[in-house]
Every structure is written in C-alpha cells, then in structure tokens.
Scaffold this motif. Sequence first.
Motif, PDB file in Angstrom:
ATOM      1  N   LYS A 160     -17.353  14.842 -12.531  1.00 44.49           N
ATOM      2  CA  LYS A 160     -18.134  13.405 -12.152  1.00 44.49           C
ATOM      3  C   LYS A 160     -17.628  12.256 -13.129  1.00 44.49           C
ATOM      4  O   LYS A 160     -16.271  12.418 -13.644  1.00 44.49           O
ATOM      5  CB  LYS A 160     -19.539  13.262 -12.306  1.00 44.49           C
ATOM      6  N   GLN A 161     -18.276  11.250 -13.248  1.00 47.11           N
ATOM      7  CA  GLN A 161     -17.652   9.943 -14.018  1.00 47.11           C
ATOM      8  C   GLN A 161     -17.780  10.443 -15.578  1.00 47.11           C
ATOM      9  O   GLN A 161     -17.187  10.100 -16.502  1.00 47.11           O
ATOM     10  CB  GLN A 161     -18.483   8.843 -13.575  1.00 47.11           C
ATOM     11  N   ARG A 162     -19.070  11.090 -16.178  1.00 47.66           N
ATOM     12  CA  ARG A 162     -19.495  10.848 -17.377  1.00 47.66           C
ATOM     13  C   ARG A 162     -20.027  12.264 -17.466  1.00 47.66           C
ATOM     14  O   ARG A 162     -21.185  12.259 -18.322  1.00 47.66           O
ATOM     15  CB  ARG A 162     -19.921   9.710 -17.980  1.00 47.66           C
ATOM     16  N   THR A 163     -19.881  13.210 -16.902  1.00 49.94           N
ATOM     17  CA  THR A 163     -20.661  14.811 -16.876  1.00 49.94           C
ATOM     18  C   THR A 163     -19.744  15.831 -17.528  1.00 49.94           C
ATOM     19  O   THR A 163     -18.442  15.632 -17.027  1.00 49.94           O
ATOM     20  CB  THR A 163     -21.165  15.017 -15.465  1.00 49.94           C
ATOM     21  N   TRP A 164     -20.278  16.477 -18.346  1.00 47.40           N
ATOM     22  CA  TRP A 164     -19.348  17.719 -18.880  1.00 47.40           C
ATOM     23  C   TRP A 164     -20.082  18.874 -18.553  1.00 47.40           C
ATOM     24  O   TRP A 164     -21.186  19.257 -18.407  1.00 47.40           O
ATOM     25  CB  TRP A 164     -19.397  17.572 -20.439  1.00 47.40           C
ATOM     26  N   LEU A 165     -19.387  19.950 -18.031  1.00 49.70           N
ATOM     27  CA  LEU A 165     -19.671  21.150 -17.737  1.00 49.70           C
ATOM     28  C   LEU A 165     -19.284  22.060 -18.873  1.00 49.70           C
ATOM     29  O   LEU A 165     -18.111  22.181 -19.215  1.00 49.70           O
ATOM     30  CB  LEU A 165     -18.939  21.787 -16.472  1.00 49.70           C
ATOM     31  N   VAL A 166     -20.171  22.787 -19.580  1.00 49.38           N
ATOM     32  CA  VAL A 166     -19.904  23.529 -20.635  1.00 49.38           C
ATOM     33  C   VAL A 166     -20.322  24.952 -20.462  1.00 49.38           C
ATOM     34  O   VAL A 166     -21.446  25.513 -20.306  1.00 49.38           O
ATOM     35  CB  VAL A 166     -20.913  23.057 -21.898  1.00 49.38           C
ATOM     36  N   MET A 167     -19.045  25.827 -20.512  1.00 48.65           N
ATOM     37  CA  MET A 167     -19.219  27.147 -20.245  1.00 48.65           C
ATOM     38  C   MET A 167     -19.282  27.859 -21.681  1.00 48.65           C
ATOM     39  O   MET A 167     -18.485  27.769 -22.370  1.00 48.65           O
ATOM     40  CB  MET A 167     -17.941  27.617 -19.474  1.00 48.65           C
ATOM     41  N   ASN A 168     -20.252  28.919 -21.632  1.00 45.12           N
ATOM     42  CA  ASN A 168     -20.326  29.496 -22.967  1.00 45.12           C
ATOM     43  C   ASN A 168     -19.427  30.717 -23.075  1.00 45.12           C
ATOM     44  O   ASN A 168     -19.045  31.425 -21.944  1.00 45.12           O
ATOM     45  CB  ASN A 168     -21.868  29.660 -23.010  1.00 45.12           C
ATOM     46  N   GLY A 169     -19.171  31.113 -24.280  1.00 40.75           N
ATOM     47  CA  GLY A 169     -18.791  32.476 -24.608  1.00 40.75           C
ATOM     48  C   GLY A 169     -19.716  33.525 -24.684  1.00 40.75           C
ATOM     49  O   GLY A 169     -20.804  33.186 -24.136  1.00 40.75           O
ATOM     50  N   SER A 170     -19.320  34.460 -25.258  1.00 38.02           N
ATOM     51  CA  SER A 170     -20.271  35.644 -25.392  1.00 38.02           C
ATOM     52  C   SER A 170     -20.215  36.362 -26.811  1.00 38.02           C
ATOM     53  O   SER A 170     -19.104  36.112 -27.556  1.00 38.02           O
ATOM     54  CB  SER A 170     -20.023  36.654 -24.493  1.00 38.02           C
ATOM     55  N   LEU A 171     -21.245  37.124 -27.175  1.00 37.91           N
ATOM     56  CA  LEU A 171     -20.941  37.800 -28.496  1.00 37.91           C
ATOM     57  C   LEU A 171     -20.054  39.049 -28.591  1.00 37.91           C
ATOM     58  O   LEU A 171     -19.286  39.179 -29.450  1.00 37.91           O
ATOM     59  CB  LEU A 171     -22.057  38.086 -29.209  1.00 37.91           C
ATOM     60  N   PRO A 172     -20.108  39.670 -27.345  1.00 38.00           N
ATOM     61  CA  PRO A 172     -19.030  40.719 -27.136  1.00 38.00           C
ATOM     62  C   PRO A 172     -17.655  40.023 -26.986  1.00 38.00           C
ATOM     63  O   PRO A 172     -17.686  39.064 -26.188  1.00 38.00           O
ATOM     64  CB  PRO A 172     -19.617  41.596 -26.098  1.00 38.00           C
ATOM     65  N   ALA A 173     -16.746  40.618 -27.569  1.00 33.34           N
ATOM     66  CA  ALA A 173     -15.156  40.069 -27.396  1.00 33.34           C
ATOM     67  C   ALA A 173     -14.912  40.377 -25.811  1.00 33.34           C
ATOM     68  O   ALA A 173     -14.253  39.541 -25.264  1.00 33.34           O
ATOM     69  CB  ALA A 173     -14.238  40.680 -28.258  1.00 33.34           C
ATOM     70  N   THR A 174     -15.520  41.500 -25.063  1.00 34.96           N
ATOM     71  CA  THR A 174     -15.220  41.651 -23.763  1.00 34.96           C
ATOM     72  C   THR A 174     -16.054  42.802 -23.556  1.00 34.96           C
ATOM     73  O   THR A 174     -17.105  43.384 -24.524  1.00 34.96           O
ATOM     74  CB  THR A 174     -13.811  41.800 -23.355  1.00 34.96           C
ATOM     75  N   THR A 175     -16.116  43.523 -22.390  1.00 31.59           N
ATOM     76  CA  THR A 175     -16.571  44.566 -21.934  1.00 31.59           C
ATOM     77  C   THR A 175     -15.611  45.580 -21.315  1.00 31.59           C
ATOM     78  O   THR A 175     -14.329  45.095 -20.939  1.00 31.59           O
ATOM     79  CB  THR A 175     -17.837  44.386 -20.968  1.00 31.59           C
ATOM     80  N   SER A 176     -15.837  46.898 -21.124  1.00 34.46           N
ATOM     81  CA  SER A 176     -14.871  47.653 -20.602  1.00 34.46           C
ATOM     82  C   SER A 176     -14.388  47.293 -19.247  1.00 34.46           C
ATOM     83  O   SER A 176     -13.384  47.419 -18.799  1.00 34.46           O
ATOM     84  CB  SER A 176     -15.645  49.136 -20.675  1.00 34.46           C
ATOM     85  N   TRP A 177     -15.472  46.608 -18.469  1.00 36.82           N
ATOM     86  CA  TRP A 177     -15.165  46.304 -17.160  1.00 36.82           C
ATOM     87  C   TRP A 177     -14.332  45.131 -17.062  1.00 36.82           C
ATOM     88  O   TRP A 177     -13.274  45.171 -16.284  1.00 36.82           O
ATOM     89  CB  TRP A 177     -16.506  45.977 -16.214  1.00 36.82           C
ATOM     90  N   VAL A 178     -14.474  43.920 -17.928  1.00 36.02           N
ATOM     91  CA  VAL A 178     -13.649  42.950 -17.850  1.00 36.02           C
ATOM     92  C   VAL A 178     -12.251  43.179 -18.628  1.00 36.02           C
ATOM     93  O   VAL A 178     -11.336  42.904 -17.977  1.00 36.02           O
ATOM     94  CB  VAL A 178     -14.536  41.733 -18.758  1.00 36.02           C
ATOM     95  N   GLN A 179     -12.205  44.188 -19.483  1.00 32.88           N
ATOM     96  CA  GLN A 179     -10.824  44.478 -20.010  1.00 32.88           C
ATOM     97  C   GLN A 179     -10.185  45.203 -18.937  1.00 32.88           C
ATOM     98  O   GLN A 179      -8.934  44.955 -19.069  1.00 32.88           O
ATOM     99  CB  GLN A 179     -11.190  45.341 -21.305  1.00 32.88           C
TER     100      GLN A 179
END
Length: 309
Positions: free
Chosen positions: A245-264
């Motif tokens: 939009k004009q002045r809106t931010w979407l902020v996506m968060n990270g996680s505390l695990p660096a990844t998971t077995s599934w994501v890796q």
Amino acid sequence: VPARESFADLSPHSWVLQFSDWHVGQSTPIQTTGGVYEQTTEITRWQVERMINALRSIHAVQSKGYDIRKILVVFNGDLLEGDQMRASQARGIDRLVTQQAVEVFDLAGYALRQLLTLPGVEEIEVHNVGGNHDRTSQKPGNAGLGELDYVDTYSWLVGTLLERALADEPRIKMTNWETYFGYTQFCGQRIIFEHGSSVRLGVGSYGGIPWYPVVNGANKLMDMLGGAELVLMGHVHQPAVIPIKQRTWLVMNGSLPATTSWVQATMKSVREPTQWLLNLHEEHGVVEFHPIYAPPASFRKDGSIWTPS
C-alpha cells in the motif's frame, strides 16, 4: 554534544516486539543436519535470555535520546513445537506438548517481567494469537488453528494462564485473542497481526517463500479491517520487511530454530535465529526495524562447515 540534562524533553518513542516461532520442545540433533545446526529446549531458553539481554543493551542506548514508556508485545503463534502434527514429529521433540506449554508459560512470563524492569517503562500491551503448531490435535481446524475452535489451542491456554498470573501487575494489559488474527492501535499506528498459517502458501516461490500469497493475505486482512500501517506475520521463519500500500509495512518474523528437518530437506534453507524489534514514533510512524539475533554457540556461520572445528 550537549549533556542529556540539557534536553528539555526526550523524543517520545514506543517499542513493538514480535515474538513468534520459538518452537519450544523442538529437538534436532546436530548430526541429523549435517553439522549445520541443532535445537533443544535448553538452547531455546538460552536464546530467550540472550534476546532479553540484547533488548536491555539497546534500551540503555536508546533511552538516552528517546522517552520509551510503552511497549507492545505480540506473541504471534508457534511458541511451542507440538508433538502430533505428523507421525515423525514425536521423534523430533525433547518433551511432550503439555510440558512444552509449561515451558512457554515460564519463558513468556520471564520475558514480560524482564521488560517491566527497563527504566521508564510504564505500560506493556500484550496480545496473543495461536499458530498451527499450537493446535491440540492433528486436525487443523479453522485457519490451521485448533480442532474445535480457535480457543482449542495450547497458545490460548498459555495466554489464559499468563493473563491470570499477571493480573496483579497493573502495567501489563493483555488480550488473549479467540480468533486467528488480532489488531490494536498503538502509538498512532493501526496494527494487524496473525501467525500466517491461514495463508495458502502453495508452490512457485522465491527462496522457499511464496511471497505473492503472503502479501495478498496481508492485503486481504487490511481490506477486511479497513486499513493498517503495520501487518505482522510469522510462520515462514524468514525475516523480511515488505512495503505494501502507500504507507504500510508487512513485517515477517524469523524463528528461534535456524530451520527444521522438514524445511532443510524441502527448501534447503537455514537462517540465523531472528525476532523483530520495531521503534515507533506517533507522528513519523515506524522509524526503525531492528532485528534481534539469537544464534546459539553451535550455530555454524556461512562457509564454516568447511573449516575444521
């Protein structure tokens, strides 16, 4: 540079902290990831403490020029890992989901009480919504949350216990949402938050993340509620700040695990453990996006896998 005492007034600022995807209870031995990373509940405890120490250090610097009286804390889902989302998950935990919920209660309560000790803080507004790992069975329910209702999550249970445990602390104002999303007006900003598991991610992504469905989901939330200046999401474990939009931010968060077995295995993705601190000014909006890093000692930096330890 004039001494602080010469300033008539410090500039009023407020903090927003997005806490999500801690996955307390995840147990990933380092040998199962090719020596890249490991995760245990003990590591998660250490990471939360490290983040609190980092926030103390940042506050010690910023409070010399900013008047920081209010903090917004959004617990944005998946603070615990779960134990029965799929058959293999039971092998990837170091405690059962009921014990994970107790750990989350302790860690979230610890974080809030430590934030109360920051000099000058007068109010902490807390919001809690659930994530897909917070559900009580394999049945995904509505928006990937709960089996019978949005309150049928461990997140809602932990939030309710926190609300009762902190009832004698007048500086904390807590809302435990019975929906898949929540919203608030804070420091002149309209803020919407949800874990992100309601977004149908699909395929055809960049860097393992289907950004179009994520941004489209944020826009739909804004359409449903009549606009916002901030949309906070977690779920994808990929920290990002996206202008919409004009002045809106979407902020996506990270996680505390660096990844998971599934994501890796599926995305070949490893990220440095990250959460977000946002600095808000009532007139100027978001003036700072500050990543809070929490890499454990065993986390291998880029390229270090080739160097003998």
